[in-house]
Scaffold this motif. Structure first.
Motif, PDB file in Angstrom:
ATOM      1  N   ASP B 111       0.890  -1.086  -0.109  1.00  7.86           N
ATOM      2  CA  ASP B 111      -0.119   0.052   0.061  1.00  7.86           C
ATOM      3  C   ASP B 111       1.136   1.252  -0.062  1.00  7.86           C
ATOM      4  O   ASP B 111       1.936   1.368   0.589  1.00  7.86           O
ATOM      5  CB  ASP B 111      -0.791   0.067   1.093  1.00  7.86           C
ATOM      6  CG  ASP B 111      -1.960   1.149   1.225  1.00  7.86           C
ATOM      7  OD1 ASP B 111      -2.780   1.431   0.117  1.00  7.86           O
ATOM      8  OD2 ASP B 111      -1.549   2.069   2.065  1.00  7.86           O
ATOM      9  N   ILE B 112       0.486   2.128  -0.708  1.00  9.35           N
ATOM     10  CA  ILE B 112       1.053   3.589  -0.947  1.00  9.35           C
ATOM     11  C   ILE B 112       1.162   4.154   0.484  1.00  9.35           C
ATOM     12  O   ILE B 112       2.201   4.935   0.891  1.00  9.35           O
ATOM     13  CB  ILE B 112       0.613   4.533  -1.863  1.00  9.35           C
ATOM     14  CG1 ILE B 112       1.486   5.498  -2.408  1.00  9.35           C
ATOM     15  CG2 ILE B 112      -0.925   4.754  -1.732  1.00  9.35           C
ATOM     16  CD1 ILE B 112       1.276   6.498  -3.526  1.00  9.35           C
ATOM     17  N   ASN B 113       0.381   4.187   1.266  1.00 11.26           N
ATOM     18  CA  ASN B 113       0.442   4.881   2.664  1.00 11.26           C
ATOM     19  C   ASN B 113       1.421   4.289   3.450  1.00 11.26           C
ATOM     20  O   ASN B 113       2.127   4.985   4.046  1.00 11.26           O
ATOM     21  CB  ASN B 113      -0.968   4.727   3.298  1.00 11.26           C
ATOM     22  CG  ASN B 113      -1.805   5.836   2.714  1.00 11.26           C
ATOM     23  OD1 ASN B 113      -1.645   6.663   2.232  1.00 11.26           O
ATOM     24  ND2 ASN B 113      -3.159   5.427   2.647  1.00 11.26           N
ATOM     25  N   LYS B 116       4.804   5.331   2.193  1.00 10.09           N
ATOM     26  CA  LYS B 116       5.115   6.709   2.498  1.00 10.09           C
ATOM     27  C   LYS B 116       5.486   7.078   3.807  1.00 10.09           C
ATOM     28  O   LYS B 116       6.249   7.663   4.244  1.00 10.09           O
ATOM     29  CB  LYS B 116       3.679   7.499   1.961  1.00 10.09           C
ATOM     30  CG  LYS B 116       3.652   9.019   2.338  1.00 10.09           C
ATOM     31  CD  LYS B 116       4.471   9.963   1.537  1.00 10.09           C
ATOM     32  CE  LYS B 116       4.488  11.520   2.002  1.00 10.09           C
ATOM     33  NZ  LYS B 116       5.695  12.233   1.479  1.00 10.09           N
ATOM     34  N   GLU B 141       2.185  -0.730 -11.049  1.00  9.73           N
ATOM     35  CA  GLU B 141       1.714  -0.111  -9.634  1.00  9.73           C
ATOM     36  C   GLU B 141       2.603   0.274  -8.918  1.00  9.73           C
ATOM     37  O   GLU B 141       2.356   1.508  -8.404  1.00  9.73           O
ATOM     38  CB  GLU B 141       0.521  -1.250  -9.367  1.00  9.73           C
ATOM     39  CG  GLU B 141      -0.461  -1.402 -10.112  1.00  9.73           C
ATOM     40  CD  GLU B 141      -1.466  -2.357  -9.506  1.00  9.73           C
ATOM     41  OE1 GLU B 141      -1.161  -2.962  -8.353  1.00  9.73           O
ATOM     42  OE2 GLU B 141      -2.545  -2.567 -10.226  1.00  9.73           O
ATOM     43  N   GLU B 142       3.829  -0.313  -8.711  1.00 11.34           N
ATOM     44  CA  GLU B 142       4.631   0.113  -7.892  1.00 11.34           C
ATOM     45  C   GLU B 142       5.381   1.503  -8.371  1.00 11.34           C
ATOM     46  O   GLU B 142       5.548   2.448  -7.550  1.00 11.34           O
ATOM     47  CB  GLU B 142       5.855  -0.963  -7.706  1.00 11.34           C
ATOM     48  CG  GLU B 142       5.263  -2.124  -6.725  1.00 11.34           C
ATOM     49  CD  GLU B 142       4.353  -3.223  -7.682  1.00 11.34           C
ATOM     50  OE1 GLU B 142       4.546  -3.152  -8.826  1.00 11.34           O
ATOM     51  OE2 GLU B 142       3.589  -3.766  -7.025  1.00 11.34           O
ATOM     52  N   LEU B 144       4.148   3.483 -10.245  1.00 12.93           N
ATOM     53  CA  LEU B 144       3.309   4.745 -10.187  1.00 12.93           C
ATOM     54  C   LEU B 144       3.099   5.244  -8.792  1.00 12.93           C
ATOM     55  O   LEU B 144       3.032   6.482  -8.521  1.00 12.93           O
ATOM     56  CB  LEU B 144       1.853   4.344 -10.677  1.00 12.93           C
ATOM     57  CG  LEU B 144       1.651   4.159 -12.107  1.00 12.93           C
ATOM     58  CD1 LEU B 144       0.149   3.591 -12.484  1.00 12.93           C
ATOM     59  CD2 LEU B 144       1.928   5.369 -12.873  1.00 12.93           C
ATOM     60  N   MET B 145       3.377   4.379  -7.981  1.00  8.00           N
ATOM     61  CA  MET B 145       3.249   4.672  -6.338  1.00  8.00           C
ATOM     62  C   MET B 145       4.405   5.613  -6.020  1.00  8.00           C
ATOM     63  O   MET B 145       4.419   6.693  -5.450  1.00  8.00           O
ATOM     64  CB  MET B 145       3.777   3.568  -5.465  1.00  8.00           C
ATOM     65  CG  MET B 145       2.246   3.400  -4.870  1.00  8.00           C
ATOM     66  SD  MET B 145       2.783   1.889  -3.667  1.00  8.00           S
ATOM     67  CE  MET B 145       1.663   0.609  -4.418  1.00  8.00           C
ATOM     68  N   ALA B 148       3.606   9.049  -7.582  1.00  6.77           N
ATOM     69  CA  ALA B 148       2.844   9.681  -6.757  1.00  6.77           C
ATOM     70  C   ALA B 148       3.408  10.113  -5.402  1.00  6.77           C
ATOM     71  O   ALA B 148       2.953  11.487  -5.121  1.00  6.77           O
ATOM     72  CB  ALA B 148       1.750   8.682  -6.214  1.00  6.77           C
ATOM     73  N   ILE B 149       4.570   9.703  -4.881  1.00  9.91           N
ATOM     74  CA  ILE B 149       5.040  10.014  -3.784  1.00  9.91           C
ATOM     75  C   ILE B 149       6.040  11.138  -3.744  1.00  9.91           C
ATOM     76  O   ILE B 149       6.222  11.996  -2.964  1.00  9.91           O
ATOM     77  CB  ILE B 149       5.643   8.867  -2.909  1.00  9.91           C
ATOM     78  CG1 ILE B 149       4.620   7.715  -2.251  1.00  9.91           C
ATOM     79  CG2 ILE B 149       6.533   9.247  -2.082  1.00  9.91           C
ATOM     80  CD1 ILE B 149       5.277   6.817  -1.960  1.00  9.91           C
TER      81      ILE B 149
END
Lengths: 342, 251
Positions: B111-113, B116, B141-142, B144-145, B148-149
């Motif tokens: 999970d991105i959260n 992060k 997906e990884e 992109l995370m 995003a971060i």
């Protein structure tokens, strides 16, 4: 008087004093030469002044110096005034001949002009003195004066100037040592040494006969003239020879400079590359090299022109929408926005 | 304010790990405390550049993501690459090279959260000024995370058509993810190509700043992935350009 003219006048007069004293000395201590005209190495002085300072300064040195020399030698200051003018011309003409190269004599061309100017100056000076004598003074008799006055005056001055002026200019660093000047100086030196040594040896061998048989004197003059003619011919040949070597080098240097500035048309090199010797080969290699560099540069330019970034926008939009329209992406975007807002 | 810098490329072989490692070293040299995270879980590799033997890394990013350990335990001091006496300047969070670990993360994802939060803790615990994220190529997906971060995103590309097209997609997706700052770096540029002209064209094509154009360096090739170019050749053109890139992205 403007400062330039003042400098010329002062230098001319100062060197005239030196020249006059040297003339007086050579009148006292006669060096072996013709019966009346003594060997005068000091003739190189007005010539050098004419080159190093200004042709007019050389003129003043020659003219006034000869007046001073005659006066203190007891010949009478203005009796042989035609020879004052002759000396003035000898100081004036060499400076005029290399006036374009006033700051540096660094090519065969300049050196040839220098030496040619010296010989010409002696011919013109002696010629002027003779003409003035015939017109006004009437001291010379023809043809008797020719071997006893005119020819020795010309020969000794010309040979002295030819040898000594380059030495002075080398010391004064006016002759710059380049490939061209080094070569021509070396050949000229060899030429002078070999011809003078031969002439000297012959003179020494027949000296006693010369004194006792005056008839031989004429033959001796013929030998002297031949020697000088050989010297001049050798010098001209040397100039032609050296230029055949150094001109192509200068052409190659210019071509290299042109290539450095992006100009690959080398018309100046055509004559050199037609030669069959090493320089010709060098020029041909250089032309090929320049051709290849040009080709490479053109290819590169083409590549840069073709360096188009083609992006298929339709495919891009499709690929992007495939990603951003997923549930995962929407969630990710929301989460990212949230912790950026934090 | 600590910054997270993600380095991404659409295709593999763009010199991503090398560039990341060199930029990190240069920043550390300038006195910043710098961390590097290897999020290329599928094919980790940056640890080699930092002379970190996987045998000496009992804890990795994978362990943190499964909740097996605290992030701090997966952080290793690799300052020694800067000099034998150097400590506490450069840190690496490696990925596991064990195939089982790799398969597990890829299968279950993370999970991105969590990621992060891990970064936040690592930054805090080691007082980092910058954290570099080395990513896996492509847009999974990884990665992109990671995008995003990131506070700053660097997208590497080579001057060829496939990279141009893929980079266009990456740039657009990153825009939609609202990355605060984004730069392009053109890498492995043939020495004969004029860098300025290329930079201008790339800038125009993507409406995105170009941080630098890196020439194809023979020295770098010779070193392979066994050394850090900016440390061994500090005066080379390539090192200078890397310094320029840092100036631009940290301005």
């Amino acid at each position: 008087m403007n400062p330039g003219a003042k400098k010329i006048l002062l230098a001319g007069l100062a060197f005239a004093a030196v020249y006059g004293l040297l003339n007086n000395l050579s009148n006292i201590f006669l060096l072996p030469s013709a019966p009346i005209i003594s060997l005068r190495p000091q003739i190189a002085l007005p010539m050098a002044v004419g080159i190093l300072v200004h042709p007019l300064a050389g003129f003043i040195t020659g003219l006034a110096g000869n007046v001073i020399g005659d006066a203190i030698s007891g010949f009478g200051a203005f009796k042989f005034w035609n020879w004052h003018i002759a000396n003035g011309l000898m100081g004036f003409i060499p400076g005029l001949a290399v006036y374009r190269y006033i700051h540096r004599i660094d090519t065969v061309r300049a050196f040839g002009l220098l030496q040619g100017g010296i010989v010409l100056a002696c011919a013109a000076g002696v010629g002027a003195a003779v003409v003035l004598d015939v017109l006004f003074i009437h001291l010379l008799t023809f043809p008797a004066s020719f071997p006893s006055w005119i020819l020795p005056a010309f020969l000794t001055d010309a040979v002295n100037g030819f040898i000594l002026v380059p030495v002075i200019l080398l010391l004064a660093r006016r002759i710059r040592l380049t490939l061209e000047t080094r070569t021509i100086l070396m050949i000229t030196g060899l030429l002078v040494v070999s011809i003078l040594a031969t002439a000297g040896a012959i003179t020494w061998a027949v000296l006693d006969d010369l004194v006792s048989h005056s008839a031989m004197v004429e033959n001796f003059y013929i030998a002297a003239v031949v020697s000088v003619l050989l010297l001049v011919a050798g010098f001209i040949a040397a100039i032609v020879f050296v230029r055949k070597v150094t001109d192509p080098l200068a052409g190659l240097a210019r071509a290299a400079q042109a290539v450095e500035q992006g100009d690959y048309d080398l018309p100046g090199l055509a004559g050199v590359s037609a030669r069959t010797d090493e320089l010709g080969r060098l020029a041909r290699i250089f032309e090929q090299m320049a051709g290849k560099v040009r080709e490479r540069e053109r290819t590169l330019q083409r590549q840069v022109d073709e360096l188009k970034i083609i992006i298929d926008r339709e495919k891009q939009a499709q690929d992007v929408s495939e990603i951003v329209e997923t549930e995962y992406f929407r969630t990710l975007k929301d989460k990212a926005r949230k912790f950026r807002e934090r | 304010m600590p910054k997270i810098i993600a380095i991404h490329s659409f295709r593999g072989g763009t010199g991503k790990s090398n560039t990341t490692a060199n930029l990190a070293c240069l920043l550390a040299r300038q006195g910043r405390r710098v961390g590097v995270v290897d999020t290329d879980i599928q094919s980790p590799g940056i640890h080699v550049l930092f002379n970190l033997d996987p045998k000496d890394t009992p804890h990795t990013l994978n362990d943190f993501l499964w909740g097996k350990c605290d992030i701090g335990r997966a952080v290793y001091d690799v300052s020694r690459v800067l000099g034998p006496e150097e400590r506490e300047k450069l840190f690496l969070i490696p990925s596991s090279i064990r195939t089982g670990d790799i398969a597990r993360v890829l299968h279950y994802g993370y999970d991105i959260n969590l990621l992060k939060e891990g970064y936040r803790k690592a930054i805090e615990q080691f007082a980092l000024d910058y954290l570099f994220i080395d990513t896996h190529p492509g847009l999974n997906e990884e990665t992109l995370m990671s995008i995003a971060i990131a506070d700053i995103l660097l997208i590497l590309l080579r001057p060829d058509q496939q990279d141009y097209q893929g980079t266009a997609v990456t740039v657009e997706v990153s825009r939609q993810l609202e990355v605060p700052r984004m730069f392009l770096i053109v890498n492995k540029v043939p020495a004969a190509l004029p860098g300025d002209a290329l930079a201008a064209k790339v800038t125009a094509a993507y409406a995105c700043d170009v941080a630098g154009v890196l020439p194809h360096a023979d020295e770098m090739m010779a070193l392979g992935s066994s050394g850090l170019f900016c440390l061994t050749h500090p005066d080379a053109v390539l090192s200078r350009i890397l310094e320029d890139i840092l100036r631009r992205i940290t301005a």
